[in-house]
Design a protein around this motif. Structure first.
Motif, mmCIF file in Angstrom:
data_model
loop_
_atom_site.group_PDB
_atom_site.id
_atom_site.type_symbol
_atom_site.label_atom_id
_atom_site.label_comp_id
_atom_site.label_asym_id
_atom_site.label_seq_id
_atom_site.Cartn_x
_atom_site.Cartn_y
_atom_site.Cartn_z
ATOM 1 N N ASN A 144 3.161 22.964 10.225
ATOM 2 C CA ASN A 144 2.142 23.744 9.517
ATOM 3 C C ASN A 144 2.718 25.071 9.021
ATOM 4 O OD1 ASN A 144 2.200 24.351 12.418
ATOM 5 N ND2 ASN A 144 0.559 25.819 11.991
ATOM 6 N N TYR A 145 2.697 25.258 7.704
ATOM 7 C CA TYR A 145 3.217 26.472 7.062
ATOM 8 C C TYR A 145 2.117 27.133 6.231
ATOM 9 C CZ TYR A 145 7.909 24.483 7.955
ATOM 10 O OH TYR A 145 9.036 23.957 8.530
ATOM 11 N N ASN A 146 2.297 28.439 5.974
ATOM 12 C CA ASN A 146 1.458 29.144 5.002
ATOM 13 C C ASN A 146 2.174 29.273 3.667
ATOM 14 O OD1 ASN A 146 -1.108 29.662 5.930
ATOM 15 N ND2 ASN A 146 -0.526 31.492 7.084
ATOM 16 N N SER A 147 3.335 28.638 3.549
ATOM 17 C CA SER A 147 4.148 28.735 2.337
ATOM 18 C C SER A 147 3.521 27.933 1.198
ATOM 19 C CB SER A 147 5.556 28.197 2.603
ATOM 20 O OG SER A 147 6.092 28.752 3.773
ATOM 21 N N ASP A 148 3.888 28.323 -0.029
ATOM 22 C CA ASP A 148 3.540 27.511 -1.188
ATOM 23 C C ASP A 148 4.509 26.342 -1.261
ATOM 24 O OD1 ASP A 148 1.498 29.230 -1.939
ATOM 25 O OD2 ASP A 148 2.850 30.498 -3.134
ATOM 26 N N THR A 149 4.090 25.287 -1.924
ATOM 27 C CA THR A 149 4.995 24.150 -2.085
ATOM 28 C C THR A 149 6.100 24.499 -3.075
ATOM 29 O OG1 THR A 149 3.571 23.239 -3.808
ATOM 30 C CG2 THR A 149 3.195 22.475 -1.558
ATOM 31 N N ASN A 150 7.295 23.964 -2.826
ATOM 32 C CA ASN A 150 8.429 24.140 -3.731
ATOM 33 C C ASN A 150 9.389 22.979 -3.495
ATOM 34 O OD1 ASN A 150 10.180 24.907 -1.462
ATOM 35 N ND2 ASN A 150 9.055 26.858 -1.496
ATOM 36 N N VAL A 151 10.594 23.067 -4.036
ATOM 37 C CA VAL A 151 11.519 21.935 -3.952
ATOM 38 C C VAL A 151 11.949 21.622 -2.521
ATOM 39 C CG1 VAL A 151 12.403 22.224 -6.289
ATOM 40 C CG2 VAL A 151 13.462 23.494 -4.400
#
Length: 478
Positions: free
Chosen positions: A319-326
Motif C-alpha cells: 500500500n502506497y500513497n504514490s501516484d502510478t508511474n512506470v
C-alpha cells in the motif's frame, strides 16, 4: 614495614573474619580464605596486615570430625633471632568422608516440538551433594544421559541424568514434552482440473465469498503471503488471455461489501494496514474499497493508508500513497470461477497422533522385499484411530495430496493409497485413489554390498560363458 626502633617489635597477632569454607572432605587442604591476620607492635600504635605471611596449624585434613581450633603463627626477626607470635581462634570445620548422596539438575530444556532433532543441554547444570556435608560440587561435565527422545511422538517422555562417584550412581528423571510444530497438508476440492482464476473487469462482478488473487499479467506476477515482511510478496505466475494458468496456493476470500471489503487469506488471517507502506495480519485498518477502471486495473484502497501498487524495482504488492508511474503500477484482480482449488489444512495434534497410530497398524510384510504377508496389518485398528478424529479432519483427508517425500501425514497417505490401489485394504477414508498401483512404499533400498554381490555373480557367469565359447571353438578347430 620499616621499623627503625629495634625495641618496637611485633607483640600481638589478631585473627578476624569468617571462613568461606567450613565443610571439607577427607584429604582436602584447609583454606583460610575469609580470615585476616594483623600484628600490633609494642608501641601500641603500629598495626600491620600480615594475612599473607602467617602459617596455619591446619594443612591436609585427614581426620573425620570437627576441628574447632585454628592457630595462626607469625614469624619475625627479633634483632637477629627468629621469633614468632601466635593467635588461637575457635572455629567450626567439619571434615567428612566424600560419599555421594544425590544430584540436582537445573537449566535443562524440557519442551520441544516435532521440528527438533536433538536435546538442548547447553544450559544444563548438575551439582552433586554429599552425605553429612552441606556442600554442592558442579559435576556437569562428568554426567551422562540415559535414554532418548523420539521427537515424532507427541507424548511425555523421560530421560535420566546419570552421575557416578566412588562406586555410587545417582540418577535424576527429566520429563520431556514434545508438541506439534506447525504442519499443513494440501487439500484438493471443488470440480475437476486446475482451478481457474479469471480477470475481473468490473467491481460489480465481486461478491462476498469470492476467492480473489491480486496479480499483474504484464509482469508475470501474482501475490504471495507476507511471511515476516510488511508487504505481499510477488511470486511468478503464467497467464493465458484473461486467466491465470499457474497453480494458485495463496488467495483472499472476500467478505463485507463494496463500501468496505474484508480480505481473509488462505490461513484465516485478515489482511490490513497499520500505516502507509505497512501491511499486517489482523491489525490496523482491515477495510478496503475496490474500483476497476476501463483498462481492468484495480484501485484497492485502505482508507488514508493508500492503495496497493506493484513495485517494479522491488517486486512486491504494497500500500502506497504514490501516484502510478512506470515503476509503480496498479494491479489486477482475478476471481476463482471453476476447477479444483488447493488449500492448506493445518494438522492438529489429535489428527497427527491418529495418523501415527494408524501408520503403525498398517505394517506390510517384509520391509526389505515388500512381500505382502496376510495378518501383518491391522486395518480395523487403523480405521478406529482415524475415526476418533474430528469430522473436519476426515473431510480433509479425503482430498489431501499424498507425497512419498512429504511430511508424516503425506507419507502415510502415499502408503494408504498404495494399499488401496493394490487391493490390500478397503478405502475406508473414501479417498479418490488412482487405480494403478503406486511404487511400493515398503521396499527399502538395496544395500551396496548386495549390489556388488550381484555384479560379481553376473560377471562370473559372463566369464564362464565366454570361456566355454572359446573352449568349444578350439575343440572344433582341432
Amino acid at each position: 614495614i620499616d621499623v627503625k626502633d629495634p625495641t618496637n617489635l611485633p607483640k600481638y597477632l589478631t585473627v578476624e573474619g569468617t571462613l568461606t569454607t567450613n565443610n571439607y572432605f577427607v584429604g582436602e587442604t584447609f583454606d583460610p580464605t575469609g580470615l585476616t591476620a594483623s600484628v600490633m607492635y609494642s608501641d601500641a600504635e603500629t598495626i600491620v596486615d600480615v594475612t599473607n605471611d602467617v602459617t596455619w596449624n591446619l594443612g591436609v585434613l585427614n581426620d573425620v570430625g570437627d576441628a574447632i581450633q585454628v592457630i595462626a603463627t607469625y614469624t619475625f626477626d627479633n634483632n637477629g633471632t627468629s621469633d614468632s607470635i601466635s593467635s588461637t581462634d575457635n572455629v567450626t570445620i567439619k571434615v567428612v568422608e566424600r560419599v555421594l548422596d544425590a544430584i540436582v539438575v537445573d537449566g535443562i530444556k524440557t519442551t520441544y516440538t516435532t521440528d527438533d532433532k536433538e536435546l538442548d543441554l547447553n544450559a544444563m547444570k548438575v551439582e552433586a551433594s554429599y552425605v553429612n556435608c552441606n556442600r554442592y560440587i558442579d559435576v556437569t561435565d562428568k554426567v551422562s544421559i540415559e535414554g532418548s527422545v523420539d521427537f515424532s511422538k507427541l507424548e511425555k517422555q523421560t530421560i535420566y541424568v546419570v552421575y557416578s562417584e566412588g562406586g555410587i550412581t545417582e540418577k535424576e528423571a527429566i520429563n520431556i514434552t514434545v508438541t506439534l510444530a506447525n504442519m499443513t497438508i494440501k487439500v484438493v476440492s471443488g470440480g475437476t482440473g486446475v482451478a481457474t482464476y479469471e480477470l475481473v473487469t468490473s467491481a460489480d462482478q465481486l461478491k462476498a465469498g469470492d476467492q480473489i488473487v491480486i496479480a499483474l499479467a504484464e509482469k508475470g506476477k501474482m501475490m504471495g503471503d507476507m511471511g515476516t515482511g510488511k508487504f505481499l510478496t510477488a511470486t511468478d505466475a503464467t497467464f493465458d488471455g484473461n486467466k491465470i494458468t499457474s497453480e494458485v496456493s495463496y488467495y483472499f476470500t472476500l467478505s463485507g461489501g463494496s463500501s468496505a471489503w474484508t480480505f481473509t487469506d488462505v490461513n484465516g488471517k485478515e489482511v490490513g494496514a497499520t500505516a502507509v507502506k505497512t501491511m499486517a495480519y489482523d491489525k490496523g485498518t482491515t477495510s478496503w474499497t475496490i474500483a476497476i477502471d476501463s483498462d481492468n486495473k484495480a484501485t484497492i484502497t485502505c482508507g488514508s493508508y493508500g492503495k496497493i501498487l506493484y513495485n517494479v524495482n522491488n517486486p512486491r504488492f504494497l500500500n502506497y500513497n504514490s501516484d502510478t508511474n512506470v515503476s509503480m503500477l496498479l494491479p489486477e484482480i482475478y476471481k476463482l470461477t471453476g476447477g479444483q482449488t488447493v488449500t492448506e489444512y493445518t494438522v492438529s495434534e489429535k489428527l497427527y497422533t491418529a495418523i501415527q497410530e494408524a501408520d503403525a497398524a498398517l505394517v506390510c510384510g517384509n520391509s526389505s522385499t515388500g512381500t505382502w504377508v496376510d495378518g501383518t496389518y491391522d486395518v480395523e485398528t487403523a480405521k478406529g484411530y482415524l475415526e476418533m478424529t474430528e469430522a473436519a479432519d476426515l473431510e480433509a483427508l479425503k482430498g489431501a495430496q499424498a507425497d512419498e517425500n512429504g511430511n508424516m501425514v503425506e507419507k502415510f497417505l502415499w502408503k494408504y493409497d498404495y494399499l488401496v490401489a493394490t487391493g490390500k485394504i478397503e478405502n475406508f477414508l473414501n479417498r479418490t485413489v488412482v487405480s494403478q498401483a503406486r511404487v511400493n512404499p515398503f521396499i527399502t533400498n538395496v544395500s551396496n554390498e548386495t549390489t556388488i554381490a550381484i555384479i560379481v555373480i553376473v560377471s562370473l557367469v559372463s566369464v564362464s560363458v565366454i570361456g566355454g565359447y572359446f573352449f568349444i571353438r578350439k575343440r572344433k578347430e582341432q
